[in-house]
Design a protein around this motif. Sequence first.
Motif, PDB file in Angstrom:
ATOM      1  N   LEU A 115      19.968  10.596   0.670  1.00  0.00           N
ATOM      2  CA  LEU A 115      21.216  10.063   1.519  1.00  0.00           C
ATOM      3  C   LEU A 115      20.758   8.833   2.201  1.00  0.00           C
ATOM      4  O   LEU A 115      21.411   8.507   3.228  1.00  0.00           O
ATOM      5  N   GLY A 116      19.204   8.629   2.108  1.00  0.00           N
ATOM      6  CA  GLY A 116      18.876   7.246   2.878  1.00  0.00           C
ATOM      7  C   GLY A 116      18.641   7.460   4.198  1.00  0.00           C
ATOM      8  O   GLY A 116      18.626   6.453   5.192  1.00  0.00           O
ATOM      9  N   ILE A 117      18.514   8.829   4.734  1.00  0.00           N
ATOM     10  CA  ILE A 117      17.897   8.871   6.170  1.00  0.00           C
ATOM     11  C   ILE A 117      16.560   8.780   6.353  1.00  0.00           C
ATOM     12  O   ILE A 117      15.849   9.239   5.707  1.00  0.00           O
ATOM     13  N   ARG A 118      16.180   7.537   7.150  1.00  0.00           N
ATOM     14  CA  ARG A 118      14.880   7.033   7.054  1.00  0.00           C
ATOM     15  C   ARG A 118      14.014   7.319   8.078  1.00  0.00           C
ATOM     16  O   ARG A 118      12.918   6.789   8.608  1.00  0.00           O
ATOM     17  N   LYS A 119      14.416   8.472   9.064  1.00  0.00           N
ATOM     18  CA  LYS A 119      13.661   9.015  10.111  1.00  0.00           C
ATOM     19  C   LYS A 119      13.803  10.660  10.110  1.00  0.00           C
ATOM     20  O   LYS A 119      15.135  11.107  10.625  1.00  0.00           O
ATOM     21  N   VAL A 120      12.609  11.299  10.087  1.00  0.00           N
ATOM     22  CA  VAL A 120      12.838  12.719  10.182  1.00  0.00           C
ATOM     23  C   VAL A 120      11.608  13.136  10.980  1.00  0.00           C
ATOM     24  O   VAL A 120      10.445  12.888  10.808  1.00  0.00           O
ATOM     25  N   ILE A 121      11.804  14.068  12.194  1.00  0.00           N
ATOM     26  CA  ILE A 121      10.916  14.553  12.943  1.00  0.00           C
ATOM     27  C   ILE A 121      10.928  16.114  12.725  1.00  0.00           C
ATOM     28  O   ILE A 121      11.750  16.881  12.320  1.00  0.00           O
ATOM     29  N   VAL A 122       9.708  16.563  12.042  1.00  0.00           N
ATOM     30  CA  VAL A 122       9.575  17.857  11.774  1.00  0.00           C
ATOM     31  C   VAL A 122       8.729  18.828  12.618  1.00  0.00           C
ATOM     32  O   VAL A 122       7.719  18.373  12.883  1.00  0.00           O
ATOM     33  N   ALA A 168       6.061  16.808   3.690  1.00  0.00           N
ATOM     34  CA  ALA A 168       6.523  15.454   4.498  1.00  0.00           C
ATOM     35  C   ALA A 168       5.856  14.292   4.188  1.00  0.00           C
ATOM     36  O   ALA A 168       6.290  13.173   3.763  1.00  0.00           O
ATOM     37  N   LYS A 169       4.651  14.443   3.794  1.00  0.00           N
ATOM     38  CA  LYS A 169       3.612  13.529   3.404  1.00  0.00           C
ATOM     39  C   LYS A 169       4.022  13.037   2.246  1.00  0.00           C
ATOM     40  O   LYS A 169       4.269  11.509   2.063  1.00  0.00           O
ATOM     41  N   ALA A 170       4.363  13.767   1.243  1.00  0.00           N
ATOM     42  CA  ALA A 170       5.103  13.508  -0.169  1.00  0.00           C
ATOM     43  C   ALA A 170       6.120  12.651  -0.062  1.00  0.00           C
ATOM     44  O   ALA A 170       6.334  11.760  -1.019  1.00  0.00           O
ATOM     45  N   PHE A 171       7.159  12.976   0.734  1.00  0.00           N
ATOM     46  CA  PHE A 171       8.269  12.410   0.780  1.00  0.00           C
ATOM     47  C   PHE A 171       8.410  11.087   1.692  1.00  0.00           C
ATOM     48  O   PHE A 171       9.210  10.117   1.129  1.00  0.00           O
ATOM     49  N   HIS A 172       7.285  11.008   2.365  1.00  0.00           N
ATOM     50  CA  HIS A 172       7.211   9.659   2.960  1.00  0.00           C
ATOM     51  C   HIS A 172       6.455   8.716   2.077  1.00  0.00           C
ATOM     52  O   HIS A 172       6.918   7.509   1.897  1.00  0.00           O
ATOM     53  N   ILE A 179       8.327   9.645   8.921  1.00  0.00           N
ATOM     54  CA  ILE A 179       8.384  11.197   8.935  1.00  0.00           C
ATOM     55  C   ILE A 179       7.169  11.721   9.943  1.00  0.00           C
ATOM     56  O   ILE A 179       6.233  11.371   9.536  1.00  0.00           O
ATOM     57  N   TYR A 180       7.493  12.159  11.074  1.00  0.00           N
ATOM     58  CA  TYR A 180       6.536  12.500  12.020  1.00  0.00           C
ATOM     59  C   TYR A 180       6.575  13.834  12.293  1.00  0.00           C
ATOM     60  O   TYR A 180       7.488  14.552  12.556  1.00  0.00           O
ATOM     61  N   CYS A 181       5.388  14.684  12.006  1.00  0.00           N
ATOM     62  CA  CYS A 181       5.187  16.074  12.118  1.00  0.00           C
ATOM     63  C   CYS A 181       4.542  16.486  13.737  1.00  0.00           C
ATOM     64  O   CYS A 181       3.459  15.839  13.800  1.00  0.00           O
ATOM     65  N   PHE A 182       5.343  17.120  14.321  1.00  0.00           N
ATOM     66  CA  PHE A 182       4.844  17.617  15.655  1.00  0.00           C
ATOM     67  C   PHE A 182       4.132  18.921  15.652  1.00  0.00           C
ATOM     68  O   PHE A 182       4.988  19.866  15.310  1.00  0.00           O
ATOM     69  N   GLY A 233       5.256   5.389   9.719  1.00  0.00           N
ATOM     70  CA  GLY A 233       5.129   5.968   8.453  1.00  0.00           C
ATOM     71  C   GLY A 233       5.018   7.297   8.657  1.00  0.00           C
ATOM     72  O   GLY A 233       5.767   8.042   9.408  1.00  0.00           O
ATOM     73  N   PHE A 234       4.202   8.194   8.111  1.00  0.00           N
ATOM     74  CA  PHE A 234       3.886   9.635   8.022  1.00  0.00           C
ATOM     75  C   PHE A 234       2.750   9.872   9.200  1.00  0.00           C
ATOM     76  O   PHE A 234       1.661   9.170   9.091  1.00  0.00           O
ATOM     77  N   GLN A 235       3.185  10.385  10.241  1.00  0.00           N
ATOM     78  CA  GLN A 235       2.080  10.834  11.152  1.00  0.00           C
ATOM     79  C   GLN A 235       2.203  12.502  11.445  1.00  0.00           C
ATOM     80  O   GLN A 235       3.276  12.989  11.546  1.00  0.00           O
ATOM     81  N   VAL A 236       0.970  12.977  11.897  1.00  0.00           N
ATOM     82  CA  VAL A 236       0.923  14.098  12.415  1.00  0.00           C
ATOM     83  C   VAL A 236       0.435  14.272  13.741  1.00  0.00           C
ATOM     84  O   VAL A 236      -0.485  13.450  14.096  1.00  0.00           O
ATOM     85  N   MET A 237       1.022  14.449  14.835  1.00  0.00           N
ATOM     86  CA  MET A 237       0.795  14.548  16.255  1.00  0.00           C
ATOM     87  C   MET A 237       0.979  15.973  16.998  1.00  0.00           C
ATOM     88  O   MET A 237       1.900  16.669  16.946  1.00  0.00           O
TER      89      MET A 237
END
Length: 300
Positions: A115-122, A168-172, A179-182, A233-237
């Motif tokens: 759907l072209g949603i460019r920001k996801v916080i996981v 998440a990294k794969a989709f990035h 895509i930021y994973c908290f 980009g893709f980040q884990v925090m």
Amino acid sequence: MTKRVIVTGGSGLAGKWVVQNLVEHGYEVMNLDRAPMAARTARTLITDITDAGQVFNALASSTAPGEFADDLEPKPIDAIVHFAAIPRIMITPDNEVYRINVMGTYNILDAASKLGIRKVIVASSETTYGMVFAHRDRSPEYFPLDEEYPVNPMDSYATSKVVNEVTAKAFHTRTGSDIYCFRIGNVLEPDDYAKFPAWLKDPALRKRIAWSYIDGRDLANACRLAIEKDGLGFQVMNVAADDVSSDVPTAELLRRYYPGVPVRKQLGEFETLLSNEKLKRLLGWKQQHYWRDEAKNIVQ
């Protein structure tokens, strides 16, 4: 221009603070969950995240506050905060914990990409470090726990979170989306500070979580900052408080409960063992709610 955000799991302990924070800052928010929010802070669309069709339809739906709003046409979604999950082990069978958490996250990221949603916080978890839900007492390879740690959990919940980070990294990689994973520490609400007398009396109670904590309101601020920070980009925090949830100094906690575990940096007197340095560096996050201040009228 109003930004539209979908929060999954916004009826839950952590998600409700995210919804409230975003609404207070002028975002148009829709909650996807199995039950409406108790406070009705935002409209809830009842959605089974393990059903790919429901997820795709939900993410393409109108975020208008109600069915009598002036404009019900679906509008582009600026970001998703994905918190919906089985929140821990031992409340559903292990296979259900794994299935729901893994497939739910895959469906959210898959639909977002299409759907072209460019920001996801996981929402990932401190459990990925392998200590929290281990079948037996387990020490980490080193402290403080940081995002470069070789995660190796044994339980269904933490394993689902590790898989979600890989997904998440794969989709990035596929889309280039942010895509930021908290990896979230133990989430506390204002009422939880009444528990501190018991926790302080027996520090061993919080050994498995390395005495981490994060106030839900501070977590919500981190989510909003992540929505507002593009291009990482893709980040884990890790998302954790600056201090341990104990009145015992960090060095003494390590001596008593984790003797022999290497410590890779000089730690402050009560410094957290779940490093939040990356969160502060990348998002400019600052803690606002400390347990000592919140519990000062409770803890004697």
